[in-house]
Design a protein around this motif. Structure first.
Motif, PDB file in Angstrom:
ATOM      1  N   GLY A 120      10.315  -6.330  16.169  1.00 46.03           N
ATOM      2  CA  GLY A 120      10.835  -5.885  17.067  1.00 46.03           C
ATOM      3  C   GLY A 120      10.186  -5.765  18.195  1.00 46.03           C
ATOM      4  N   LEU A 121      10.249  -5.083  19.147  1.00 44.90           N
ATOM      5  CA  LEU A 121       9.338  -5.632  20.192  1.00 44.90           C
ATOM      6  C   LEU A 121       8.048  -4.235  20.222  1.00 44.90           C
ATOM      7  CD1 LEU A 121      12.230  -5.776  22.804  1.00 44.90           C
ATOM      8  CD2 LEU A 121      10.999  -7.353  21.799  1.00 44.90           C
ATOM      9  N   PHE A 122       7.837  -3.628  21.322  1.00 42.51           N
ATOM     10  CA  PHE A 122       6.944  -2.596  21.470  1.00 42.51           C
ATOM     11  C   PHE A 122       7.513  -1.402  21.911  1.00 42.51           C
ATOM     12  CE2 PHE A 122       7.477  -4.940  25.548  1.00 42.51           C
ATOM     13  CZ  PHE A 122       7.691  -3.888  26.699  1.00 42.51           C
ATOM     14  N   THR A 123       6.901  -0.785  21.816  1.00 43.10           N
ATOM     15  CA  THR A 123       7.008   0.875  22.045  1.00 43.10           C
ATOM     16  C   THR A 123       7.896   0.954  23.749  1.00 43.10           C
ATOM     17  OG1 THR A 123       6.256   1.775  19.751  1.00 43.10           O
ATOM     18  CG2 THR A 123       6.470   3.377  21.364  1.00 43.10           C
ATOM     19  N   GLY A 124       8.903   1.455  24.013  1.00 45.40           N
ATOM     20  CA  GLY A 124       9.188   1.897  25.496  1.00 45.40           C
ATOM     21  C   GLY A 124       9.548   0.252  25.932  1.00 45.40           C
ATOM     22  N   ALA A 125       9.747  -1.157  25.310  1.00 44.94           N
ATOM     23  CA  ALA A 125      10.824  -1.973  25.817  1.00 44.94           C
ATOM     24  C   ALA A 125      11.827  -1.983  25.658  1.00 44.94           C
ATOM     25  CB  ALA A 125      10.829  -3.074  24.309  1.00 44.94           C
ATOM     26  N   MET A 126      12.164  -2.154  27.033  1.00 44.40           N
ATOM     27  CA  MET A 126      13.335  -1.929  27.573  1.00 44.40           C
ATOM     28  C   MET A 126      14.942  -3.142  27.303  1.00 44.40           C
ATOM     29  SD  MET A 126      13.628   1.165  28.612  1.00 44.40           S
ATOM     30  CE  MET A 126      14.885   1.040  30.329  1.00 44.40           C
ATOM     31  N   ILE A 127      15.908  -3.212  27.117  1.00 47.62           N
ATOM     32  CA  ILE A 127      16.575  -4.191  26.646  1.00 47.62           C
ATOM     33  C   ILE A 127      17.840  -3.325  27.644  1.00 47.62           C
ATOM     34  CG2 ILE A 127      17.805  -4.972  24.771  1.00 47.62           C
ATOM     35  CD1 ILE A 127      15.952  -4.231  22.435  1.00 47.62           C
ATOM     36  N   GLY A 128      17.895  -5.118  28.122  1.00 50.60           N
ATOM     37  CA  GLY A 128      19.381  -4.664  28.768  1.00 50.60           C
ATOM     38  C   GLY A 128      20.274  -6.283  28.648  1.00 50.60           C
ATOM     39  N   ASN A 145       2.690  -1.559  19.570  1.00 48.58           N
ATOM     40  CA  ASN A 145       3.925  -0.806  18.840  1.00 48.58           C
ATOM     41  C   ASN A 145       3.456   0.050  17.663  1.00 48.58           C
ATOM     42  OD1 ASN A 145       4.972  -1.180  16.332  1.00 48.58           O
ATOM     43  ND2 ASN A 145       6.324  -3.250  17.063  1.00 48.58           N
ATOM     44  N   ASP A 146       4.172   0.652  18.212  1.00 50.96           N
ATOM     45  CA  ASP A 146       4.091   2.525  17.187  1.00 50.96           C
ATOM     46  C   ASP A 146       3.203   1.970  15.867  1.00 50.96           C
ATOM     47  OD1 ASP A 146       3.818   3.914  19.054  1.00 50.96           O
ATOM     48  OD2 ASP A 146       5.740   5.076  19.144  1.00 50.96           O
ATOM     49  N   GLY A 147       4.184   1.173  14.850  1.00 47.51           N
ATOM     50  CA  GLY A 147       3.785   0.068  13.726  1.00 47.51           C
ATOM     51  C   GLY A 147       3.082  -0.187  13.269  1.00 47.51           C
ATOM     52  N   ALA A 148       2.349  -0.970  14.871  1.00 46.14           N
ATOM     53  CA  ALA A 148       1.468  -1.660  14.128  1.00 46.14           C
ATOM     54  C   ALA A 148       0.436  -1.067  14.601  1.00 46.14           C
ATOM     55  CB  ALA A 148       1.415  -3.059  15.291  1.00 46.14           C
ATOM     56  N   ARG A 149       0.314  -0.124  15.608  1.00 50.14           N
ATOM     57  CA  ARG A 149      -1.231   0.661  15.780  1.00 50.14           C
ATOM     58  C   ARG A 149      -1.481   1.622  14.815  1.00 50.14           C
ATOM     59  NH1 ARG A 149       0.638   2.197  20.877  1.00 50.14           N
ATOM     60  NH2 ARG A 149       1.816   3.705  20.016  1.00 50.14           N
ATOM     61  N   ALA A 151      -1.033   0.959  12.039  1.00 48.87           N
ATOM     62  CA  ALA A 151      -1.433   0.710  10.604  1.00 48.87           C
ATOM     63  C   ALA A 151      -3.116  -0.233  11.092  1.00 48.87           C
ATOM     64  CB  ALA A 151      -0.701  -1.166  10.683  1.00 48.87           C
ATOM     65  N   PHE A 152      -3.530  -0.548  12.700  1.00 52.26           N
ATOM     66  CA  PHE A 152      -4.735  -0.933  13.018  1.00 52.26           C
ATOM     67  C   PHE A 152      -5.658   0.195  13.064  1.00 52.26           C
ATOM     68  CE2 PHE A 152      -2.627  -4.228  15.563  1.00 52.26           C
ATOM     69  CZ  PHE A 152      -2.769  -5.128  14.972  1.00 52.26           C
ATOM     70  N   LYS A 153      -5.004   1.360  12.517  1.00 53.08           N
ATOM     71  CA  LYS A 153      -6.073   2.313  13.044  1.00 53.08           C
ATOM     72  C   LYS A 153      -6.658   2.797  11.248  1.00 53.08           C
ATOM     73  CE  LYS A 153      -4.392   5.345  16.485  1.00 53.08           C
ATOM     74  NZ  LYS A 153      -3.779   6.505  17.433  1.00 53.08           N
ATOM     75  N   THR A 154      -5.499   2.679  10.062  1.00 45.61           N
ATOM     76  CA  THR A 154      -5.708   2.853   9.188  1.00 45.61           C
ATOM     77  C   THR A 154      -6.969   1.702   8.720  1.00 45.61           C
ATOM     78  OG1 THR A 154      -4.632   1.196   7.696  1.00 45.61           O
ATOM     79  CG2 THR A 154      -3.737   3.267   8.487  1.00 45.61           C
ATOM     80  N   LEU A 155      -7.238   0.149   9.430  1.00 47.91           N
ATOM     81  CA  LEU A 155      -8.329  -0.612   8.915  1.00 47.91           C
ATOM     82  C   LEU A 155      -9.741  -0.078   9.867  1.00 47.91           C
ATOM     83  CD1 LEU A 155      -6.111  -3.504  10.032  1.00 47.91           C
ATOM     84  CD2 LEU A 155      -6.833  -2.356   7.374  1.00 47.91           C
ATOM     85  N   ALA A 156     -10.000   0.729  10.597  1.00 50.81           N
ATOM     86  CA  ALA A 156     -10.866   1.666  11.389  1.00 50.81           C
ATOM     87  C   ALA A 156     -11.439   2.058  10.767  1.00 50.81           C
ATOM     88  CB  ALA A 156     -10.393   2.249  12.803  1.00 50.81           C
TER      89      ALA A 156
END
Length: 156
Positions: A120-128, A145-149, A151-156
């Protein structure tokens, strides 16, 4: 940018099937989904019987030997008469939206539920009206993107 519609209706390399389908189907046909090279794109153009004024090409820029390979495909096929509006990058992620904006293409497939956590897009993206814009930040913006963020935090 909205979705182009249907998926490729046959095994991607069965080019002889497409002309038969096009004889009975007047709507737009999407093709190119599983093809990854300029050589395959040339074969599709030459043998699939696609209509340059109607059909949609859905190559995935990530799988086409990355963006330079995708650009080669677009450049070659537009030199043969395909319109830039015929290209709808496939992939379902934010990168495709950037490709559309940068290359002046018609739209991209975006899938909010596939390819997690990069879907998908990024969290808060507007679609019209079936359209959206890439985030106004440096880079692609996957970290928005909340999901990607997460996932990245688990790698840190």
């Amino acid at each position: 940018m909205a979705s182009a519609g249907s998926k490729t209706p046959a095994i991607p390399w069965t080019f002889q099937f497409k002309p038969a389908l096009l004889n009975v189907y007047a709507g737009r046909l999407a093709a190119g989904e599983a093809l990854v090279s300029l050589a395959e794109a040339k074969l599709l153009d030459r043998h699939a019987g696609l209509r340059r004024v109607r059909d949609v090409l859905v190559f995935d820029p990530v799988h086409c030997y990355r963006l330079p390979g995708y650009i080669d495909i677009v450049d070659h096929l537009t030199s043969l008469g395909w319109d830039r509006n015929s290209f709808w990058p496939l992939g379902g992620h934010l990168f495709c939206l950037h490709v559309v904006a940068a290359m002046g293409l018609a739209g991209a497939e975006l899938t909010p539920f596939a390819f997690y956590p990069f879907s998908g897009l990024f969290t808060g993206a507007m679609i019209g009206e079936g359209r959206s814009n890439p985030p106004d930040i440096p880079g692609i913006g996957v970290e928005l993107n909340d999901g990607a963020r997460r996932a990245f935090k688990t790698l840190a």
